[in-house]
Design an enzyme around this catalytic site. Structure first.
Site, PDB file in Angstrom:
ATOM      1  N   TYR A 294      28.981  42.580  37.484  1.00 18.82           N
ATOM      2  CA  TYR A 294      29.919  42.269  36.914  1.00 18.82           C
ATOM      3  C   TYR A 294      29.853  40.976  36.369  1.00 18.82           C
ATOM      4  CZ  TYR A 294      34.398  39.446  37.482  1.00 18.82           C
ATOM      5  OH  TYR A 294      35.522  38.572  37.341  1.00 18.82           O
TER       6      TYR A 294
ATOM      7  N   SER B  55      34.661  33.793  34.182  1.00 15.87           N
ATOM      8  CA  SER B  55      34.401  33.823  35.662  1.00 15.87           C
ATOM      9  C   SER B  55      33.461  32.728  35.998  1.00 15.87           C
ATOM     10  CB  SER B  55      34.301  35.154  36.135  1.00 15.87           C
ATOM     11  OG  SER B  55      34.234  35.035  37.558  1.00 15.87           O
TER      12      SER B  55
ATOM     13  N   GLU C 119      31.818  33.284  38.501  1.00 13.63           N
ATOM     14  CA  GLU C 119      30.652  34.503  39.072  1.00 13.63           C
ATOM     15  C   GLU C 119      29.621  34.204  38.057  1.00 13.63           C
ATOM     16  OE1 GLU C 119      29.911  36.608  41.566  1.00 13.63           O
ATOM     17  OE2 GLU C 119      31.204  35.032  42.538  1.00 13.63           O
TER      18      GLU C 119
ATOM     19  N   LEU D 198      40.912  49.412  27.554  1.00 14.16           N
ATOM     20  CA  LEU D 198      39.916  48.503  26.805  1.00 14.16           C
ATOM     21  C   LEU D 198      38.533  49.151  26.262  1.00 14.16           C
ATOM     22  CD1 LEU D 198      40.313  45.359  29.342  1.00 14.16           C
ATOM     23  CD2 LEU D 198      40.752  45.256  26.742  1.00 14.16           C
TER      24      LEU D 198
ATOM     25  N   HIS E 136      40.730  32.602  42.495  1.00 11.16           N
ATOM     26  CA  HIS E 136      42.223  32.178  42.672  1.00 11.16           C
ATOM     27  C   HIS E 136      42.832  33.361  43.217  1.00 11.16           C
ATOM     28  CE1 HIS E 136      41.385  33.212  38.251  1.00 11.16           C
ATOM     29  NE2 HIS E 136      42.589  33.838  38.547  1.00 11.16           N
TER      30      HIS E 136
ATOM     31  N   ASP F 217      46.836  38.267  38.320  1.00 12.68           N
ATOM     32  CA  ASP F 217      46.855  37.247  37.094  1.00 12.68           C
ATOM     33  C   ASP F 217      48.106  37.911  36.232  1.00 12.68           C
ATOM     34  OD1 ASP F 217      45.091  36.076  38.645  1.00 12.68           O
ATOM     35  OD2 ASP F 217      43.650  35.839  37.086  1.00 12.68           O
TER      36      ASP F 217
HETATM   37  P1  NAP Z   1      42.769  42.495  39.067  1.00 10.03           P
HETATM   38  O1  NAP Z   1      43.968  42.168  39.824  1.00 10.03           O
HETATM   39  O2  NAP Z   1      41.510  43.101  39.648  1.00 10.03           O
HETATM   40  O3  NAP Z   1      43.283  43.011  37.717  1.00 10.03           O
HETATM   41  C1  NAP Z   1      42.400  43.737  36.831  1.00 10.03           C
HETATM   42  C2  NAP Z   1      43.293  44.382  35.799  1.00 10.03           C
HETATM   43  O4  NAP Z   1      42.211  44.798  34.911  1.00 10.03           O
HETATM   44  C3  NAP Z   1      44.267  45.516  36.405  1.00 10.03           C
HETATM   45  O5  NAP Z   1      45.224  45.428  35.814  1.00 10.03           O
HETATM   46  C4  NAP Z   1      43.545  46.923  35.707  1.00 10.03           C
HETATM   47  O6  NAP Z   1      44.339  47.940  35.717  1.00 10.03           O
HETATM   48  C5  NAP Z   1      42.756  46.191  34.417  1.00 10.03           C
HETATM   49  N1  NAP Z   1      41.968  47.181  33.806  1.00 10.03           N
HETATM   50  C6  NAP Z   1      40.810  47.532  34.758  1.00 10.03           C
HETATM   51  N2  NAP Z   1      40.431  48.711  34.033  1.00 10.03           N
HETATM   52  C7  NAP Z   1      40.742  48.743  32.636  1.00 10.03           C
HETATM   53  C8  NAP Z   1      40.545  49.285  31.399  1.00 10.03           C
HETATM   54  N3  NAP Z   1      39.549  50.238  31.419  1.00 10.03           N
HETATM   55  N4  NAP Z   1      41.521  49.049  30.512  1.00 10.03           N
HETATM   56  C9  NAP Z   1      42.344  47.879  30.455  1.00 10.03           C
HETATM   57  N5  NAP Z   1      42.717  47.737  31.818  1.00 10.03           N
HETATM   58  C10 NAP Z   1      41.780  47.574  32.774  1.00 10.03           C
HETATM   59  O7  NAP Z   1      42.101  40.960  38.696  1.00 10.03           O
HETATM   60  P2  NAP Z   1      42.691  39.463  38.709  1.00 10.03           P
HETATM   61  O8  NAP Z   1      42.538  38.949  39.870  1.00 10.03           O
HETATM   62  O9  NAP Z   1      44.032  39.499  37.998  1.00 10.03           O
HETATM   63  O10 NAP Z   1      42.022  38.857  37.397  1.00 10.03           O
HETATM   64  C11 NAP Z   1      42.150  39.012  36.007  1.00 10.03           C
HETATM   65  C12 NAP Z   1      41.315  38.424  35.244  1.00 10.03           C
HETATM   66  O11 NAP Z   1      40.565  37.172  35.575  1.00 10.03           O
HETATM   67  C13 NAP Z   1      39.960  39.533  35.391  1.00 10.03           C
HETATM   68  O12 NAP Z   1      39.359  40.010  34.054  1.00 10.03           O
HETATM   69  C14 NAP Z   1      38.966  38.940  36.292  1.00 10.03           C
HETATM   70  O13 NAP Z   1      37.699  39.549  36.450  1.00 10.03           O
HETATM   71  C15 NAP Z   1      39.340  37.713  35.866  1.00 10.03           C
HETATM   72  N6  NAP Z   1      38.815  36.736  36.822  1.00 10.03           N
HETATM   73  C16 NAP Z   1      39.667  36.513  38.107  1.00 10.03           C
HETATM   74  C17 NAP Z   1      39.247  35.504  38.918  1.00 10.03           C
HETATM   75  C18 NAP Z   1      40.013  35.542  40.287  1.00 10.03           C
HETATM   76  O14 NAP Z   1      39.629  34.710  41.131  1.00 10.03           O
HETATM   77  N7  NAP Z   1      41.188  36.449  40.562  1.00 10.03           N
HETATM   78  C19 NAP Z   1      38.508  34.617  38.568  1.00 10.03           C
HETATM   79  C20 NAP Z   1      37.825  34.390  37.475  1.00 10.03           C
HETATM   80  C21 NAP Z   1      37.896  35.601  36.598  1.00 10.03           C
HETATM   81  P3  NAP Z   1      44.565  48.908  36.625  1.00 10.03           P
HETATM   82  O15 NAP Z   1      45.680  48.438  37.729  1.00 10.03           O
HETATM   83  O16 NAP Z   1      45.096  49.971  35.866  1.00 10.03           O
HETATM   84  O17 NAP Z   1      43.362  49.145  37.408  1.00 10.03           O
HETATM   85  O1  G4F Z   2      36.723  37.694  47.664  1.00 12.51           O
HETATM   86  P1  G4F Z   2      35.590  38.191  46.959  1.00 12.51           P
HETATM   87  O2  G4F Z   2      35.319  39.540  47.080  1.00 12.51           O
HETATM   88  O3  G4F Z   2      35.436  37.349  45.767  1.00 12.51           O
HETATM   89  P2  G4F Z   2      34.144  37.192  44.842  1.00 12.51           P
HETATM   90  O4  G4F Z   2      32.980  37.931  44.644  1.00 12.51           O
HETATM   91  O5  G4F Z   2      33.921  35.741  44.794  1.00 12.51           O
HETATM   92  O6  G4F Z   2      34.769  37.330  43.230  1.00 12.51           O
HETATM   93  C1  G4F Z   2      36.142  37.172  42.842  1.00 12.51           C
HETATM   94  O7  G4F Z   2      36.195  35.706  42.346  1.00 12.51           O
HETATM   95  C2  G4F Z   2      35.377  35.610  40.787  1.00 12.51           C
HETATM   96  C3  G4F Z   2      35.517  34.113  40.576  1.00 12.51           C
HETATM   97  O8  G4F Z   2      34.283  33.383  41.191  1.00 12.51           O
HETATM   98  C4  G4F Z   2      36.054  36.704  39.977  1.00 12.51           C
HETATM   99  F1  G4F Z   2      35.502  36.447  39.011  1.00 12.51           F
HETATM  100  C5  G4F Z   2      35.862  37.987  40.646  1.00 12.51           C
HETATM  101  O9  G4F Z   2      36.704  38.794  39.475  1.00 12.51           O
HETATM  102  C6  G4F Z   2      36.625  38.028  42.032  1.00 12.51           C
HETATM  103  O10 G4F Z   2      38.130  37.787  41.885  1.00 12.51           O
HETATM  104  O11 G4F Z   2      34.187  37.475  47.930  1.00 12.51           O
HETATM  105  C7  G4F Z   2      33.981  36.073  48.243  1.00 12.51           C
HETATM  106  C8  G4F Z   2      32.947  35.902  49.090  1.00 12.51           C
HETATM  107  C9  G4F Z   2      31.566  36.697  48.688  1.00 12.51           C
HETATM  108  O12 G4F Z   2      30.551  35.682  48.699  1.00 12.51           O
HETATM  109  C10 G4F Z   2      31.363  37.699  49.515  1.00 12.51           C
HETATM  110  O13 G4F Z   2      30.091  38.091  50.111  1.00 12.51           O
HETATM  111  O14 G4F Z   2      33.224  36.328  50.283  1.00 12.51           O
HETATM  112  C11 G4F Z   2      32.199  36.931  50.939  1.00 12.51           C
HETATM  113  N1  G4F Z   2      32.699  37.930  51.852  1.00 12.51           N
HETATM  114  C12 G4F Z   2      32.339  38.118  53.564  1.00 12.51           C
HETATM  115  N2  G4F Z   2      32.665  39.224  53.763  1.00 12.51           N
HETATM  116  C13 G4F Z   2      33.507  39.034  51.607  1.00 12.51           C
HETATM  117  C14 G4F Z   2      33.327  39.776  52.972  1.00 12.51           C
HETATM  118  N3  G4F Z   2      34.024  39.605  50.431  1.00 12.51           N
HETATM  119  C15 G4F Z   2      34.747  40.659  50.663  1.00 12.51           C
HETATM  120  N4  G4F Z   2      35.214  41.159  49.467  1.00 12.51           N
HETATM  121  N5  G4F Z   2      34.950  41.279  51.715  1.00 12.51           N
HETATM  122  C16 G4F Z   2      34.299  40.900  52.689  1.00 12.51           C
HETATM  123  O15 G4F Z   2      34.451  41.821  53.929  1.00 12.51           O
END
Ligand code: NAP
Ligand code: G4F
Length: 328
Positions: free
Chosen positions: A151, A127, A129, A57, A181, A13
């Site tokens: 988480y 999130s 979650e 952080l 996303h 993101d």
């Molecule tokens: P991501 O790809 O896993 O990125 C996480 C970021 O957090 C990375 O830049 C990571 O840096 C940084 N980070 C980790 N530990 C840190 C620390 N101690 N201090 C400062 N930065 C740190 O996650 P994303 O998918 O872009 O998601 C962005 C945010 O939205 C996250 O907070 C996630 O939990 C939240 N979120 C994501 C989704 C989704 O579906 N993608 C949905 C809902 C909420 P490094 O590269 O150094 O590890």
């Molecule tokens: O892709 P996932 O690991 O995403 P999850 O757990 O939904 O979390 C992501 O979305 C959240 C928003 O709702 C964010 F807050 C969070 O930071 C992250 O971006 O798993 C999605 C689903 C789960 O139910 C998992 O049990 O896929 C299922 N799954 C089945 N097989 C798997 C697998 N997930 C992963 N990662 N790997 C597998 O082999």
């Protein structure tokens, strides 16, 4: 010129948001952690205009120093330990970064604001979650939280702390409750990218099988590029608030496999998928579906990329990367 500070700049993101803000004419700053972050070259290549600042952080004073150096108009707190499965293995680190890290950033912003609590606008990456073992379907801003992982518990803490700082100090602090996303930039540990990458490799004969966990889990999957626009829109509102951001459409992991394998012409994917209990979670979130009608009405936001297009985009990107032997 508007200045924005993004934590989590190296993540999926962070990169999309940086590109979007730069296109809008912002000066963009990013917080980057570690003495030699392996993702720094990627950020410098994709968004060379972004100014990077060392900080973490979990290190309050580093956040205060960066706030003083940047003096941003907007802060987007995207940094987190974000992989749900990992959060059981490192619950304390997850709590420190994903939970207490939000408090550290809120405090850094509050102290920087001084007598004018609205000097800086703050976005918290909450999130879906947090809804966990859901109380209602679909989930909306008022749905009670029932988190199911370290988480999700940490995110719930950050979410409530953001609301508390808004209510206690009058800060312009908003929380986006974003549903899953994805994109070609998604980390390879998440299920969509794990599948798109494996499907590309299987179609090229580089891999035979993929080990998977719970195929019955269902998620509301959208495109990350669409979702970062919602973050920005929240901070452009006169009043801070919380918004659910989702497509409203839910698909199972099985349907994800159908779509991804189908894209490369493989209709019977069963021989390629091995069920491995190592990928099952101690407590699963079975199904998530978001109701983003508030974001639609107030922010005029709606998703542009549908599930089928998203999966096709990700498999295509992995095919290109595999052919070039340079996975993202
Ligand atoms: P991501 O790809 O896993 O990125 C996480 C970021 O957090 C990375 O830049 C990571 O840096 C940084 N980070 C980790 N530990 C840190 C620390 N101690 N201090 C400062 N930065 C740190 O996650 P994303 O998918 O872009 O998601 C962005 C945010 O939205 C996250 O907070 C996630 O939990 C939240 N979120 C994501 C989704 C989704 O579906 N993608 C949905 C809902 C909420 P490094 O590269 O150094 O590890
Ligand atoms: O892709 P996932 O690991 O995403 P999850 O757990 O939904 O979390 C992501 O979305 C959240 C928003 O709702 C964010 F807050 C969070 O930071 C992250 O971006 O798993 C999605 C689903 C789960 O139910 C998992 O049990 O896929 C299922 N799954 C089945 N097989 C798997 C697998 N997930 C992963 N990662 N790997 C597998 O082999």
């Amino acid at each position: 010129m508007q200045r924005a500070l993004i934590t989590g700049i190296t993540g999926q993101d962070g990169l999309y948001l940086a590109e979007s803000l730069l296109a809008k004419g912002y000066e963009v700053h990013g917080l980057i952690r570690g003495q030699s972050n392996p993702k720094r070259p990627l950020v410098e290549r994709l968004v060379p205009e972004v100014h990077l600042h060392a900080g973490d952080l979990t290190d309050q004073s580093s956040l205060m120093r960066v706030m003083a150096a940047v003096d941003p108009h907007e802060v987007y707190n995207l940094g987190a330990v974000s992989f749900v499965a990992f959060s059981w293995e490192n619950a304390r680190v997850t709590s420190d970064v994903t939970g207490l890290g939000v408090l550290n950033m809120l405090e850094a912003v509050r102290l920087h604001c001084g007598d004018d609590p609205r000097r800086v606008r703050f976005y918290q990456a909450s999130s879906s979650e947090m809804f966990g073992n859901v109380y209602e379907v679909p989930q909306r801003e008022t749905t009670l939280l029932r988190p199911r992982s370290p988480y999700a518990v940490s995110k719930a803490y950050g979410h409530h702390m953001t609301i508390n700082y808004r209510e206690s100090y009058g800060m312009h602090a908003s929380s986006g409750v974003l549903f899953n996303h994805e994109s070609p930039r998604r980390g390879i540990e998440f299920v969509t990218r794990k599948v798109s990458r494996a499907v590309a490799r299987i179609s090229m004969g580089r891999q035979q099988t993929i080990a998977m966990g719970n195929l019955d889990a269902q998620r509301d999957w959208g495109f990350a590029g669409d979702y970062v626009e919602a973050m920005w829109l929240m901070l452009q509102q006169p009043e801070p608030d919380d918004y659910v951001v989702a497509t409203g459409e839910t698909h199972s992991v099985r349907e994800l496999l159908d779509a991804a394998f189908g894209h490369v012409g493989i209709t019977d994917w069963q021989p390629h998928v091995v069920l491995d209990p190592a990928f099952l979670r101690p407590a699963e979130v079975d199904v998530l579906t978001g109701d983003a009608s508030k974001a639609r009405a107030v922010l005029d936001w709606k998703p542009k990329v549908a599930f089928g297009e998203l999966v096709a985009m990700m498999v295509e990107a992995d095919l290109v990367a595999e052919k070039a032997d340079s996975p993202y």
